[in-house]
Design a protein around this motif. Structure first.
Motif, PDB file in Angstrom:
ATOM      1  N   THR A   5       0.715  -1.083   0.076  1.00 21.42           N
ATOM      2  CA  THR A   5       0.062  -0.161  -0.173  1.00 21.42           C
ATOM      3  C   THR A   5       0.888   1.188   0.160  1.00 21.42           C
ATOM      4  OG1 THR A   5      -1.626  -1.328   1.294  1.00 21.42           O
ATOM      5  CG2 THR A   5      -1.996   1.362   1.314  1.00 21.42           C
ATOM      6  N   ASP A   6       0.629   1.977  -0.927  1.00 24.39           N
ATOM      7  CA  ASP A   6       1.240   3.348  -1.144  1.00 24.39           C
ATOM      8  C   ASP A   6       2.718   3.353  -1.692  1.00 24.39           C
ATOM      9  OD1 ASP A   6      -0.847   4.781  -0.044  1.00 24.39           O
ATOM     10  OD2 ASP A   6      -0.329   4.729   1.955  1.00 24.39           O
ATOM     11  N   VAL A   7       3.149   2.109  -1.692  1.00 25.78           N
ATOM     12  CA  VAL A   7       4.493   1.823  -2.439  1.00 25.78           C
ATOM     13  C   VAL A   7       4.288   1.158  -3.818  1.00 25.78           C
ATOM     14  CG1 VAL A   7       6.625   1.054  -2.217  1.00 25.78           C
ATOM     15  CG2 VAL A   7       5.554   1.703  -0.257  1.00 25.78           C
ATOM     16  N   THR A  57       1.543  -0.168  -6.015  1.00 25.09           N
ATOM     17  CA  THR A  57      -0.179  -0.555  -5.659  1.00 25.09           C
ATOM     18  C   THR A  57      -0.438  -0.987  -7.370  1.00 25.09           C
ATOM     19  OG1 THR A  57      -0.244   1.803  -6.451  1.00 25.09           O
ATOM     20  CG2 THR A  57      -0.443   0.991  -3.940  1.00 25.09           C
TER      21      THR A  57
END
Length: 560
Positions: free
Chosen positions: A520-522, A524
């Motif tokens: 998540t947030d890296v 995706t």
């Protein structure tokens, strides 16, 4: 000159005086005075033709040099009698004459030509008026009570022919018939009162009034021919057909006699009405199986009969069925079949035993029928056992011999079992299928040498010859053996094999399953990856040297 004329005158006077004093002589045949004191010329070609036994025709050729008005004189004599002078007188133009001729006499004729008192030399003709006997008498048997006589008629004008007959053992002929005479070359007569097996003498005479010709004779043997070619053909287990050649015509019947070959006395068993056909037959429907019979047949007419024709040693065989076979159907059934050699049997009895046993047991019966092949399905056999079968024919209380066949029922085990490592968690098995009708194969397995066998661990279908065991523990030893099966029956096992599943060096096994990929947030979106096939993954990254060695070039060389 005067002297010459005088001499000629004197010569002429002398000549005239000479002719005047000489008599005139006729020089031409038409001058009647020409024939005074001369013979008349005789006829030529004087012939006779006896055109009937009581008639004769005379003919002659007229002389050419005789004067018109001459006549013919015919004298006749019969036998040693006197000549009948001037028997017939014929005119100059008549040169044929027919009259009655005495049969059996020698008749003489003499023929003159005369003119006034002049007569020719005679022409004589004599012949014996023979009553020709018939010839070429033949006697042909037309039936056992009749014969046809035929002869050549050598005379014309007979009134009849008399036929006489006697037995060859007798001395006196008896007249049995007359045939009216007719001017045909061949005569015939049917004798319908002959007796079989007697020999007759015939003679035939031509008759005209009280005159008879000599006789022609012929002997006739009137045999009552025995039948020939007697055969006996089995038509069922209790019947046979007799057939024979009929060599006579006119018989009333045929008598058939029979006996067992072991007996001495024949017994009449049947009669067959006589008929004018070449072949006769009779069906004997009262025979016993496996007995041997003798037959004899004779032709009969009244109290007369022919000799016998015999057929000996007819075996009314009751043999075992033939062409007995056992055909594999599956591992629990076999089809038995055999040839039906008979007609009329009641049934067939089927018996069976294991080849290792000594006593047969009846397992079933097959109804007899007039078909060429019989069969029976045995559905109660077991694989890997060998069976002996036998079949016999039954008719009433009579049994034929047995027909035998053996049926080995092997259930062949698979062979050539191998185990190969397919991965660090799987092993592949292969084997050879040696059976044709299995329902499938069962695989037994154990883990480790000291482990326990798991019977029927896995199953594959018919004709499948491979199996892969997955989900194994790397580095563990697994043992296998395989057998074929049909219903509840199994073949023998293959030999045991074993294998150890291991990963290839430098690789780790990636099993099937699902993993979550991303962060998540890296990285995706975060998503699930499904691994549907296991594979091996190297433990370490590939170096540039390994890449270059394998691929031949290095696309990362510019990065240093």
């Amino acid at each position: 000159m005067k002297k010459t004329l005088l001499i000629l005158t004197i010569i002429a006077a002398i000549a005239i005086t000479f002719f005047a004093c000489t008599e005139r002589v006729p020089t031409h045949p038409l001058d009647p005075e020409y024939w005074d004191g001369k013979e008349v010329a005789p006829v030529t070609a004087f012939t006779h033709n006896p055109f009937r036994i009581d008639s004769v025709k005379l003919s002659w050729t007229a002389p050419e040099s005789n004067p018109d008005g001459y006549k013919y004189r015919l004298d006749k004599k019969v036998g040693a009698g006197k000549w009948q002078i001037n028997y017939k007188i014929f005119s100059q133009d008549q040169m044929k004459f027919s009259e009655y001729a005495e049969i059996g006499q020698t008749i003489s004729y003499r023929l003159y030509v005369f003119f006034d008192e002049n007569i020719s030399d005679l022409k004589e003709k004599s012949y014996t008026n023979t009553f020709q006997a018939p010839t070429n008498l033949t006697a042909t048997q037309t039936s056992i009570t009749s014969a046809n006589l035929s002869w050549t008629d050598n005379s014309i004008g007979e009134e009849k022919f008399e036929i006489e007959r006697k037995l060859s053992t007798e001395s006196t002929y008896v007249k049995v018939a007359e045939v009216t005479g007719s001017d045909t070359a061949t005569k015939s007569w049917n004798d319908t009162a002959t007796i079989p097996n007697l020999t007759y003498d015939y003679k035939v005479t031509a008759v005209k009034g009280i005159n008879k010709s000599a006789a022609v004779t012929k002997q006739l043997a009137n045999p009552f021919q025995a039948p020939t070619n007697l055969t006996a053909t089995q038509t069922s287990i209790t019947s046979a057909n007799l057939s024979w050649t009929d060599n006579s015509i006119g018989e009333e019947k045929f008598e058939i006699e029979r006996k067992l070959s072991t007996e001495s006395t024949y017994v009449k068993v049947a009669e067959v009405t006589g008929s004018d056909t070449a072949t006769k037959s009779w069906a004997d429907t009262n025979l016993v199986q496996d007995l041997t019979y003798d037959y004899r047949v004779k032709a009969v007419k009244g109290v007369n009969c022919s000799a016998y024709i015999t057929k000996t040693g007819y075996l009314n065989a009751f043999n075992a069925p033939t062409n007995f076979t056992a055909t594999f159907v599956n591992y629990t059934s076999v089809t038995l079949s055999w040839a039906d050699s008979y007609i009329g049997e009641d049934k067939y009895e089927v018996e069976r035993k294991l080849s290792t046993e000594s006593t047969y047991i009846k397992i079933d019966e097959v109804t007899g029928s007039d078909t060429s092949t019989k069969s029976y399905a045995d559905t109660t056999i077991e694989p890997n056992l060998s069976y002996n079968y036998r079949v016999c024919i039954v008719d009433g209380t009579a049994y034929s011999a047995y027909a035998l066949v053996t049926h080995a029922n092997p259930f062949q085990a698979p062979t050539g079992l191998t185990a190969a490592v397919a991965s660090e968690t799987s092993i592949k098995l292969d084997w050879t299928d040696n059976s044709a009708y299995e329902q499938g194969f069962k695989i037994d397995r154990k883990i480790g040498a000291a482990g326990s066998w798991v019977t029927d661990y896995a199953t594959v279908g018919a004709s499948v010859k491979t199996y892969t065991n997955t989900g194994l523990t790397t580095g563990t030893t697994y043992y296998y053996k395989v057998r074929a099966y049909y219903s509840t029956y199994y073949s023998s096992y293959t030999s045991e094999v074993n294998a150890i599943p291991l990963a290839p060096a430098g690789f780790v096994s990636i099993p099937t399953g699902s993993v979550s990929m991303g962060q998540t947030d890296v990285a995706t979106p975060v998503h699930t990856v499904n691994i549907t096939r296991p594979y091996y993954l190297g433990k370490y990254e590939v170096t540039q040297q390994e890449w270059t060695t394998t691929m031949g070039s290095n696309p990362a060389s510019g990065y240093g």
